[in-house]
Design a protein around this motif. Structure first.
Motif, PDB file in Angstrom:
ATOM      1  N   ARG A 120       0.829  -1.209   0.000  1.00  0.00           N
ATOM      2  CA  ARG A 120       0.000   0.000   0.000  1.00  0.00           C
ATOM      3  C   ARG A 120       0.860   1.255   0.000  1.00  0.00           C
ATOM      4  O   ARG A 120       0.561   2.229  -0.717  1.00  0.00           O
ATOM      5  N   ALA A 121       1.917   1.248   0.793  1.00  0.00           N
ATOM      6  CA  ALA A 121       2.789   2.424   0.854  1.00  0.00           C
ATOM      7  C   ALA A 121       3.419   2.707  -0.506  1.00  0.00           C
ATOM      8  O   ALA A 121       3.484   3.866  -0.954  1.00  0.00           O
ATOM      9  N   ARG A 123       2.282   1.737  -3.444  1.00  0.00           N
ATOM     10  CA  ARG A 123       1.215   2.141  -4.366  1.00  0.00           C
ATOM     11  C   ARG A 123       0.896   3.616  -4.210  1.00  0.00           C
ATOM     12  O   ARG A 123       0.698   4.340  -5.193  1.00  0.00           O
ATOM     13  N   ASP A 124       0.865   4.089  -2.965  1.00  0.00           N
ATOM     14  CA  ASP A 124       0.541   5.494  -2.715  1.00  0.00           C
ATOM     15  C   ASP A 124       1.624   6.434  -3.243  1.00  0.00           C
ATOM     16  O   ASP A 124       1.338   7.591  -3.574  1.00  0.00           O
ATOM     17  N   GLU A 125       2.863   5.950  -3.312  1.00  0.00           N
ATOM     18  CA  GLU A 125       3.968   6.788  -3.790  1.00  0.00           C
ATOM     19  C   GLU A 125       4.128   6.749  -5.308  1.00  0.00           C
ATOM     20  O   GLU A 125       4.843   7.581  -5.878  1.00  0.00           O
ATOM     21  N   PRO A 127       2.191   7.485  -8.024  1.00  0.00           N
ATOM     22  CA  PRO A 127       1.851   8.621  -8.897  1.00  0.00           C
ATOM     23  C   PRO A 127       2.940   9.691  -8.937  1.00  0.00           C
ATOM     24  O   PRO A 127       3.311  10.176 -10.013  1.00  0.00           O
ATOM     25  N   ASP A 149      -3.307  -2.300  -9.543  1.00  0.00           N
ATOM     26  CA  ASP A 149      -3.345  -2.683  -8.132  1.00  0.00           C
ATOM     27  C   ASP A 149      -3.906  -4.093  -8.055  1.00  0.00           C
ATOM     28  O   ASP A 149      -5.063  -4.336  -8.397  1.00  0.00           O
ATOM     29  N   GLY A 152      -4.245  -5.224  -3.449  1.00  0.00           N
ATOM     30  CA  GLY A 152      -3.499  -4.860  -2.259  1.00  0.00           C
ATOM     31  C   GLY A 152      -2.356  -5.797  -1.928  1.00  0.00           C
ATOM     32  O   GLY A 152      -1.609  -5.555  -0.979  1.00  0.00           O
ATOM     33  N   VAL A 155       1.553  -4.595  -6.700  1.00  0.00           N
ATOM     34  CA  VAL A 155       1.218  -3.500  -7.602  1.00  0.00           C
ATOM     35  C   VAL A 155       2.154  -3.597  -8.802  1.00  0.00           C
ATOM     36  O   VAL A 155       3.350  -3.837  -8.651  1.00  0.00           O
ATOM     37  N   HIS A 183      10.513  -0.195   0.846  1.00  0.00           N
ATOM     38  CA  HIS A 183       9.327  -0.715   1.534  1.00  0.00           C
ATOM     39  C   HIS A 183       9.389  -2.227   1.770  1.00  0.00           C
ATOM     40  O   HIS A 183       8.377  -2.851   2.078  1.00  0.00           O
TER      41      HIS A 183
END
Length: 285
Positions: A120-121, A123-125, A127, A149, A152, A155, A183
């Motif tokens: 998740r971390a 994936r959030d970074e 973009p 995705d 979860g 990715v 990560h």
């Protein structure tokens, strides 16, 4: 119906002979994308080859078991493959996310461990990472790159639809490696895709565990991509423990290393379906 193709190596021929001699102890293990399903530009458009389910349904009752091992979520592979509720596939297993998820046709349910927080971390970074990598002259190369995705649990960054797929792949490899390392994730390169997933998840680990659990005497493994090399390694190691193995490459010029190591190369998913059908015929189906 065509005769079963002959493997080009002695160990491959021994694997095929063992499968045909004692099919009740044989496992047929298959990748999904590129092996049972043609590679497509949009991952969500992938579907099994039109003849795949029928071929598997002919073969499965004649052997010990059939297992699909994929990087996709298990439920997605089942849905895109059309495997649920098919007569003859009632003992089929799908190991999704490189074995982190397990679907059994006998129950229709998926079992899985907790999610890894690093996915998740990362994936959030992504973009911001893609925006930074695509600034300036590189912007044109990254046009069309998209993120998948995988429920979860992983990715994936796909470059096949980019303006220049290989250039985009090469440009993103290093920053995605750094992101994965930060990560605690593993970066898996594939056919115009870079996937970030938790460590300890690969097709070799999944396959070896399944074979030991099933008490297999022989295994046929078919794949098409770099992620399948771990399964090839597992089969080669298990050969040393007395389990006969046949390594099949669903042929692609994009992954020459897999073809070079295979005992048998077939012409993509259509060739895989032909092989499954020929095995079913040889076993009296």
């Amino acid at each position: 119906m065509a005769a079963t193709p002959e493997p080009r190596t002695p160990r491959g021929r021994a694997g095929l002979e063992a499968l045909l001699a004692a099919p009740e102890r044989a496992v047929v293990a298959l990748d999904f994308d590129g092996t049972l399903a043609p590679i497509v530009a949009r991952p969500e458009d992938a579907r099994a080859h039109p003849g795949a389910v029928a071929a598997l349904a002919r073969l499965a009752p004649r052997i010990g078991s059939v297992v699909v091992i994929t990087g996709r979520p298990a439920e997605v592979a089942v849905r895109y493959g059309g495997f649920a509720g098919v007569p003859g596939l009632d003992r089929m297993t799908v190991l999704g996310h490189y074995g982190a998820e397990r679907w059994e046709a006998s129950t229709g349910t998926v079992s899985a461990p907790p999610l890894h927080p690093g996915v998740r971390a990362a994936r959030d970074e992504l973009p911001a990472l893609l925006e930074g990598a695509g600034s300036g002259p590189a912007a044109a190369d990254l046009a069309g790159v998209h993120v998948e995705d995988k429920g979860g649990r992983a990715v994936a960054v796909h470059t096949r639809r980019a303006a220049r797929p290989q250039a985009a792949f090469d440009l993103l490899h290093a920053p995605l490696r750094e992101l994965a390392d930060r990560h605690g994730l593993h970066l898996e390169p594939g056919r115009m895709v870079l996937e970030l997933r938790p460590p300890g998840m690969d097709k070799g680990i999944a396959l070896a565990g399944y074979l030991r659990e099933s008490g297999a005497g022989s295994v046929l493994y078919a794949g098409d991509d770099l992620g399948d090399l771990a399964a090839f390694d597992a089969v080669e190691e298990l050969r040393g423990e007395g389990i006969a193995g046949l390594l099949v490459c669903s042929g692609s010029e994009e992954v020459a290393e897999l073809a070079a190591r295979a005992d048998l190369v077939v012409d993509g998913p259509e060739g895989v379906v032909g092989l499954l059908d020929s095995l079913a015929t040889a076993l009296g189906a």
